[in-house]
Design a protein around this motif. Sequence first.
Motif, PDB file in Angstrom:
ATOM      1  N   ARG A 183      -1.878  -4.310   3.136  1.00  0.00           N
ATOM      2  CA  ARG A 183      -3.142  -3.877   3.734  1.00  0.00           C
ATOM      3  C   ARG A 183      -3.363  -2.390   3.496  1.00  0.00           C
ATOM      4  N   GLN A 184      -2.278  -1.603   3.579  1.00  0.00           N
ATOM      5  CA  GLN A 184      -2.392  -0.170   3.328  1.00  0.00           C
ATOM      6  C   GLN A 184      -2.717   0.105   1.868  1.00  0.00           C
ATOM      7  N   ALA A 185      -2.227  -0.750   0.979  1.00  0.00           N
ATOM      8  CA  ALA A 185      -2.531  -0.581  -0.445  1.00  0.00           C
ATOM      9  C   ALA A 185      -4.030  -0.687  -0.685  1.00  0.00           C
ATOM     10  N   VAL A 186      -4.689  -1.620  -0.012  1.00  0.00           N
ATOM     11  CA  VAL A 186      -6.140  -1.762  -0.147  1.00  0.00           C
ATOM     12  C   VAL A 186      -6.838  -0.538   0.426  1.00  0.00           C
ATOM     13  N   ALA A 187      -6.370  -0.068   1.593  1.00  0.00           N
ATOM     14  CA  ALA A 187      -6.980   1.107   2.220  1.00  0.00           C
ATOM     15  C   ALA A 187      -6.831   2.337   1.337  1.00  0.00           C
ATOM     16  N   ASP A 188      -5.666   2.515   0.733  1.00  0.00           N
ATOM     17  CA  ASP A 188      -5.446   3.685  -0.118  1.00  0.00           C
ATOM     18  C   ASP A 188      -6.277   3.612  -1.397  1.00  0.00           C
ATOM     19  N   ALA A 189      -6.437   2.401  -1.930  1.00  0.00           N
ATOM     20  CA  ALA A 189      -7.283   2.244  -3.118  1.00  0.00           C
ATOM     21  C   ALA A 189      -8.731   2.581  -2.786  1.00  0.00           C
ATOM     22  N   ASP A 190      -9.190   2.149  -1.626  1.00  0.00           N
ATOM     23  CA  ASP A 190     -10.552   2.487  -1.190  1.00  0.00           C
ATOM     24  C   ASP A 190     -10.702   3.995  -1.017  1.00  0.00           C
ATOM     25  N   ALA A 191      -9.703   4.619  -0.377  1.00  0.00           N
ATOM     26  CA  ALA A 191      -9.760   6.063  -0.132  1.00  0.00           C
ATOM     27  C   ALA A 191      -9.774   6.855  -1.433  1.00  0.00           C
ATOM     28  N   ALA A 192      -9.146   6.313  -2.468  1.00  0.00           N
ATOM     29  CA  ALA A 192      -9.100   6.984  -3.771  1.00  0.00           C
ATOM     30  C   ALA A 192     -10.367   6.739  -4.588  1.00  0.00           C
ATOM     31  N   GLY A 193     -11.285   5.952  -4.048  1.00  0.00           N
ATOM     32  CA  GLY A 193     -12.536   5.698  -4.743  1.00  0.00           C
ATOM     33  C   GLY A 193     -12.492   4.572  -5.750  1.00  0.00           C
ATOM     34  N   LEU A 194     -11.447   3.754  -5.725  1.00  0.00           N
ATOM     35  CA  LEU A 194     -11.384   2.616  -6.636  1.00  0.00           C
ATOM     36  C   LEU A 194     -12.375   1.548  -6.177  1.00  0.00           C
ATOM     37  N   PRO A 195     -12.949   0.791  -7.088  1.00  0.00           N
ATOM     38  CA  PRO A 195     -13.889  -0.258  -6.681  1.00  0.00           C
ATOM     39  C   PRO A 195     -13.199  -1.307  -5.818  1.00  0.00           C
ATOM     40  N   HIS A 196     -13.905  -1.775  -4.812  1.00  0.00           N
ATOM     41  CA  HIS A 196     -13.335  -2.747  -3.865  1.00  0.00           C
ATOM     42  C   HIS A 196     -13.513  -4.158  -4.426  1.00  0.00           C
ATOM     43  N   ILE A 197     -12.761  -4.465  -5.464  1.00  0.00           N
ATOM     44  CA  ILE A 197     -12.932  -5.743  -6.163  1.00  0.00           C
ATOM     45  C   ILE A 197     -11.606  -6.483  -6.316  1.00  0.00           C
ATOM     46  N   GLN A 198     -10.590  -6.107  -5.530  1.00  0.00           N
ATOM     47  CA  GLN A 198      -9.309  -6.800  -5.623  1.00  0.00           C
ATOM     48  C   GLN A 198      -9.448  -8.229  -5.092  1.00  0.00           C
ATOM     49  N   VAL A 199      -8.476  -9.080  -5.426  1.00  0.00           N
ATOM     50  CA  VAL A 199      -8.484 -10.456  -4.948  1.00  0.00           C
ATOM     51  C   VAL A 199      -8.398 -10.467  -3.426  1.00  0.00           C
ATOM     52  N   ALA A 200      -8.871 -11.542  -2.819  1.00  0.00           N
ATOM     53  CA  ALA A 200      -8.717 -11.731  -1.386  1.00  0.00           C
ATOM     54  C   ALA A 200      -7.253 -12.046  -1.076  1.00  0.00           C
ATOM     55  N   PRO A 201      -6.810 -11.792   0.165  1.00  0.00           N
ATOM     56  CA  PRO A 201      -5.396 -12.058   0.496  1.00  0.00           C
ATOM     57  C   PRO A 201      -4.959 -13.489   0.203  1.00  0.00           C
ATOM     58  N   ASN A 202      -5.786 -14.477   0.560  1.00  0.00           N
ATOM     59  CA  ASN A 202      -5.381 -15.867   0.311  1.00  0.00           C
ATOM     60  C   ASN A 202      -5.325 -16.188  -1.173  1.00  0.00           C
ATOM     61  N   GLN A 203      -6.140 -15.504  -1.980  1.00  0.00           N
ATOM     62  CA  GLN A 203      -6.056 -15.693  -3.431  1.00  0.00           C
ATOM     63  C   GLN A 203      -4.792 -15.037  -3.980  1.00  0.00           C
ATOM     64  N   GLY A 204      -4.442 -13.871  -3.445  1.00  0.00           N
ATOM     65  CA  GLY A 204      -3.197 -13.233  -3.846  1.00  0.00           C
ATOM     66  C   GLY A 204      -1.998 -14.099  -3.523  1.00  0.00           C
ATOM     67  N   GLY A 226      -5.692  -1.277  -8.051  1.00  0.00           N
ATOM     68  CA  GLY A 226      -4.820  -0.552  -7.132  1.00  0.00           C
ATOM     69  C   GLY A 226      -3.493  -1.217  -6.878  1.00  0.00           C
ATOM     70  N   GLY A 227      -3.193  -2.270  -7.625  1.00  0.00           N
ATOM     71  CA  GLY A 227      -1.888  -2.918  -7.504  1.00  0.00           C
ATOM     72  C   GLY A 227      -1.796  -3.987  -6.432  1.00  0.00           C
ATOM     73  N   TYR A 228      -2.928  -4.387  -5.849  1.00  0.00           N
ATOM     74  CA  TYR A 228      -2.880  -5.371  -4.761  1.00  0.00           C
ATOM     75  C   TYR A 228      -2.462  -6.746  -5.274  1.00  0.00           C
ATOM     76  N   SER A 229      -3.170  -7.278  -6.263  1.00  0.00           N
ATOM     77  CA  SER A 229      -2.767  -8.572  -6.823  1.00  0.00           C
ATOM     78  C   SER A 229      -1.382  -8.474  -7.452  1.00  0.00           C
ATOM     79  N   THR A 230      -1.080  -7.316  -8.023  1.00  0.00           N
ATOM     80  CA  THR A 230       0.240  -7.091  -8.619  1.00  0.00           C
ATOM     81  C   THR A 230       1.340  -7.274  -7.577  1.00  0.00           C
ATOM     82  N   SER A 231       1.107  -6.744  -6.372  1.00  0.00           N
ATOM     83  CA  SER A 231       2.121  -6.843  -5.315  1.00  0.00           C
ATOM     84  C   SER A 231       2.371  -8.294  -4.923  1.00  0.00           C
ATOM     85  N   TRP A 232       1.311  -9.096  -4.842  1.00  0.00           N
ATOM     86  CA  TRP A 232       1.490 -10.505  -4.500  1.00  0.00           C
ATOM     87  C   TRP A 232       2.303 -11.224  -5.566  1.00  0.00           C
TER      88      TRP A 232
END
Length: 244
Positions: free
Chosen positions: A47-68, A90-96
């Motif tokens: 969850r923090q990975a998504v927040a940090d990606a948003d804070a860095a200005g990355l587009p909010h287009i990562q997979v949803a948690p259930n898709q990950g 931002g590495g969110y899908s990568t982490s899953w």
Amino acid sequence: MSSAHQRQMSRPRKESAMASTTPTSDKYDEIDDFINATVTQEDPQQRQAVADADAAGLPHIQVAPNQGKLLQLLIEIMGATRVLELGTLGGYSTSWMAKGLPSNGELVSLEFSPKHAEVARANLERCGVNDRVEIRVGPALETLPKLDEEGGDPFDFVFIDANKDDIVEYVEWAAKLARPGALVVVDNAVSRLVDTEPDTDDPASRAIWKVYEVIANHPSLDATAVQTVGHKGHDGLLFALVTE
């Protein structure tokens, strides 16, 4: 438009027995929240990975948690040890996916943007999976031939979530770099089909239409696609099994 496409689009839709209770988009979101709060088991670091990606200005287009989590489970079911990802963000899908690998597993993730890669590396370290992930920065169509030249072990699983203009080339490379029995998953494989036709002027949408035709006629791929709803809106995933 191909004759096959015309026949498919002209078929009358069957009326659903549950048509009167079809959920609204808000209800789909509520169901996604319920799924994610129970069986998905997203951890605080993700969850923090998504927040940090948003804070860095990355587009909010990562997979949803259930898709990950779906990606993680597919990797575990297959017993995959080598995974290729196109589009790190931002590495969110990568982490899953990395969570689905054994301790000696390897995930190679290709990312065009150095900024995105920097954010992703920090997020993956926080999630405790950075030892299994290698991020390669640069245009994927330049990095993929280099992977081929290196002659490493073939990949067991490929997730494609990069720019859609080059999706056909990405799928061709996935089939080449993966072993027989590997699975290729393409994200965002449905939404562009809703408001466009195969001859659309939009390159990304045209490429999505084309990739279905390419996969359908590919000698080494057997595939299907599913439509999805929820926080990501109406979209879908395309699944292709590498057969030879």
